[in-house]
Design a protein around this motif. Structure first.
Motif, PDB file in Angstrom:
ATOM      1  N   ILE A 195       0.859  -1.171   0.000  1.00  0.00           N
ATOM      2  CA  ILE A 195       0.000   0.000   0.000  1.00  0.00           C
ATOM      3  C   ILE A 195       0.901   1.228   0.000  1.00  0.00           C
ATOM      4  O   ILE A 195       1.808   1.343   0.827  1.00  0.00           O
ATOM      5  CB  ILE A 195      -0.940   0.019   1.222  1.00  0.00           C
ATOM      6  CG1 ILE A 195      -1.863  -1.203   1.164  1.00  0.00           C
ATOM      7  CG2 ILE A 195      -1.729   1.319   1.275  1.00  0.00           C
ATOM      8  CD1 ILE A 195      -2.814  -1.329   2.331  1.00  0.00           C
ATOM      9  N   VAL A 196       0.651   2.126  -0.950  1.00  0.00           N
ATOM     10  CA  VAL A 196       1.452   3.329  -1.109  1.00  0.00           C
ATOM     11  C   VAL A 196       0.571   4.543  -0.839  1.00  0.00           C
ATOM     12  O   VAL A 196      -0.539   4.649  -1.372  1.00  0.00           O
ATOM     13  CB  VAL A 196       2.047   3.410  -2.528  1.00  0.00           C
ATOM     14  CG1 VAL A 196       2.823   4.708  -2.725  1.00  0.00           C
ATOM     15  CG2 VAL A 196       2.947   2.211  -2.808  1.00  0.00           C
ATOM     16  N   SER A 197       1.076   5.462  -0.037  1.00  0.00           N
ATOM     17  CA  SER A 197       0.390   6.722   0.229  1.00  0.00           C
ATOM     18  C   SER A 197       0.713   7.697  -0.899  1.00  0.00           C
ATOM     19  O   SER A 197       1.886   7.952  -1.192  1.00  0.00           O
ATOM     20  CB  SER A 197       0.876   7.309   1.558  1.00  0.00           C
ATOM     21  OG  SER A 197       0.605   8.694   1.625  1.00  0.00           O
ATOM     22  N   HIS A 198      -0.332   8.239  -1.510  1.00  0.00           N
ATOM     23  CA  HIS A 198      -0.133   9.249  -2.561  1.00  0.00           C
ATOM     24  C   HIS A 198       0.492  10.498  -1.954  1.00  0.00           C
ATOM     25  O   HIS A 198       1.403  11.094  -2.525  1.00  0.00           O
ATOM     26  CB  HIS A 198      -1.475   9.567  -3.228  1.00  0.00           C
ATOM     27  CG  HIS A 198      -1.351  10.482  -4.387  1.00  0.00           C
ATOM     28  ND1 HIS A 198      -1.338  11.848  -4.279  1.00  0.00           N
ATOM     29  CD2 HIS A 198      -1.234  10.214  -5.712  1.00  0.00           C
ATOM     30  CE1 HIS A 198      -1.218  12.389  -5.475  1.00  0.00           C
ATOM     31  NE2 HIS A 198      -1.147  11.419  -6.365  1.00  0.00           N
ATOM     32  N   LYS A 199       0.019  10.886  -0.774  1.00  0.00           N
ATOM     33  CA  LYS A 199       0.508  12.102  -0.115  1.00  0.00           C
ATOM     34  C   LYS A 199       1.982  11.979   0.265  1.00  0.00           C
ATOM     35  O   LYS A 199       2.769  12.903   0.049  1.00  0.00           O
ATOM     36  CB  LYS A 199      -0.337  12.398   1.127  1.00  0.00           C
ATOM     37  CG  LYS A 199       0.057  13.668   1.826  1.00  0.00           C
ATOM     38  CD  LYS A 199      -0.811  14.128   2.990  1.00  0.00           C
ATOM     39  CE  LYS A 199      -1.654  13.144   3.679  1.00  0.00           C
ATOM     40  NZ  LYS A 199      -2.348  13.689   4.871  1.00  0.00           N
ATOM     41  N   LEU A 200       2.371  10.831   0.805  1.00  0.00           N
ATOM     42  CA  LEU A 200       3.752  10.637   1.256  1.00  0.00           C
ATOM     43  C   LEU A 200       4.676  10.156   0.139  1.00  0.00           C
ATOM     44  O   LEU A 200       5.887  10.307   0.230  1.00  0.00           O
ATOM     45  CB  LEU A 200       3.794   9.632   2.409  1.00  0.00           C
ATOM     46  CG  LEU A 200       3.019   9.987   3.675  1.00  0.00           C
ATOM     47  CD1 LEU A 200       3.031   8.817   4.650  1.00  0.00           C
ATOM     48  CD2 LEU A 200       3.588  11.242   4.311  1.00  0.00           C
ATOM     49  N   GLY A 201       4.079   9.513  -0.859  1.00  0.00           N
ATOM     50  CA  GLY A 201       4.896   8.940  -1.931  1.00  0.00           C
ATOM     51  C   GLY A 201       5.743   7.773  -1.453  1.00  0.00           C
ATOM     52  O   GLY A 201       6.815   7.519  -2.001  1.00  0.00           O
ATOM     53  N   LYS A 202       5.257   7.060  -0.442  1.00  0.00           N
ATOM     54  CA  LYS A 202       6.019   5.957   0.144  1.00  0.00           C
ATOM     55  C   LYS A 202       5.108   4.774   0.431  1.00  0.00           C
ATOM     56  O   LYS A 202       3.896   4.926   0.607  1.00  0.00           O
ATOM     57  CB  LYS A 202       6.672   6.392   1.463  1.00  0.00           C
ATOM     58  CG  LYS A 202       7.726   7.461   1.298  1.00  0.00           C
ATOM     59  CD  LYS A 202       8.339   7.801   2.629  1.00  0.00           C
ATOM     60  CE  LYS A 202       9.403   8.885   2.450  1.00  0.00           C
ATOM     61  NZ  LYS A 202      10.016   9.249   3.729  1.00  0.00           N
ATOM     62  N   VAL A 203       5.742   3.600   0.540  1.00  0.00           N
ATOM     63  CA  VAL A 203       5.024   2.400   0.968  1.00  0.00           C
ATOM     64  C   VAL A 203       4.721   2.551   2.454  1.00  0.00           C
ATOM     65  O   VAL A 203       5.622   2.786   3.258  1.00  0.00           O
ATOM     66  CB  VAL A 203       5.864   1.128   0.715  1.00  0.00           C
ATOM     67  CG1 VAL A 203       5.176  -0.093   1.308  1.00  0.00           C
ATOM     68  CG2 VAL A 203       6.117   0.931  -0.773  1.00  0.00           C
ATOM     69  N   THR A 204       3.449   2.434   2.805  1.00  0.00           N
ATOM     70  CA  THR A 204       3.047   2.567   4.207  1.00  0.00           C
ATOM     71  C   THR A 204       2.752   1.231   4.860  1.00  0.00           C
ATOM     72  O   THR A 204       2.849   1.103   6.080  1.00  0.00           O
ATOM     73  CB  THR A 204       1.790   3.443   4.340  1.00  0.00           C
ATOM     74  OG1 THR A 204       0.707   2.793   3.670  1.00  0.00           O
ATOM     75  CG2 THR A 204       2.030   4.820   3.749  1.00  0.00           C
ATOM     76  N   THR A 205       2.371   0.240   4.041  1.00  0.00           N
ATOM     77  CA  THR A 205       1.949  -1.035   4.580  1.00  0.00           C
ATOM     78  C   THR A 205       2.323  -2.149   3.607  1.00  0.00           C
ATOM     79  O   THR A 205       2.192  -1.965   2.395  1.00  0.00           O
ATOM     80  CB  THR A 205       0.414  -1.055   4.787  1.00  0.00           C
ATOM     81  OG1 THR A 205       0.022   0.150   5.445  1.00  0.00           O
ATOM     82  CG2 THR A 205      -0.027  -2.245   5.604  1.00  0.00           C
TER      83      THR A 205
END
Length: 115
Positions: A69-79
């Motif tokens: 799962i990637v956060s669009h806001k953070l631009g990183k894999v969150t999960t």
């Protein structure tokens, strides 16, 4: 909530490889053997999450799926997560085998050649 995201991604993958159509013919279908989730970064509202899934290992009666799962806001894999999917023969109430047709669809998807 994250396991629901994984489930949605898993079902979309199943649709892509026509697993449920194969199950309608063979009466052998998927059951969730186990599932795992690792939270790497917190997600805050509002955000858009992109969920991806892929099959990483295939055996004659099961396969392993991996999720990110990637956060669009953070631009990183969150999960990240994974699941073992076991094929079940609903006629015999025992483990079943992955059909040849389904195996070919999985391999085509893994090789990037499935439309």
């Amino acid at each position: 909530m994250y396991f629901r995201y994984f489930e949605t991604a898993r079902l979309d993958y199943f649709r892509h490889i026509s697993l449920m159509e194969d199950m309608a013919v063979t009466n052998v279908g998927p059951v969730l053997g186990d599932t795992y989730c690792r939270y790497k970064l917190p997600v805050t509202y509002p955000d858009t999450l992109l969920v991806g899934s892929r099959i990483t290992e295939v055996k004659e009666d099961r396969f392993t799926m991996e999720y990110k799962i990637v956060s669009h806001k953070l631009g990183k894999v969150t999960t990240t997560g994974s699941a073992t999917i076991v094929m079940f023969d609903f006629n015999t109430n025992k483990k079943g085998l992955i059909s040849e047709k389904l195996m070919k669809a999985i391999e085509a998807t893994r090789n990037g050649s499935l439309d």
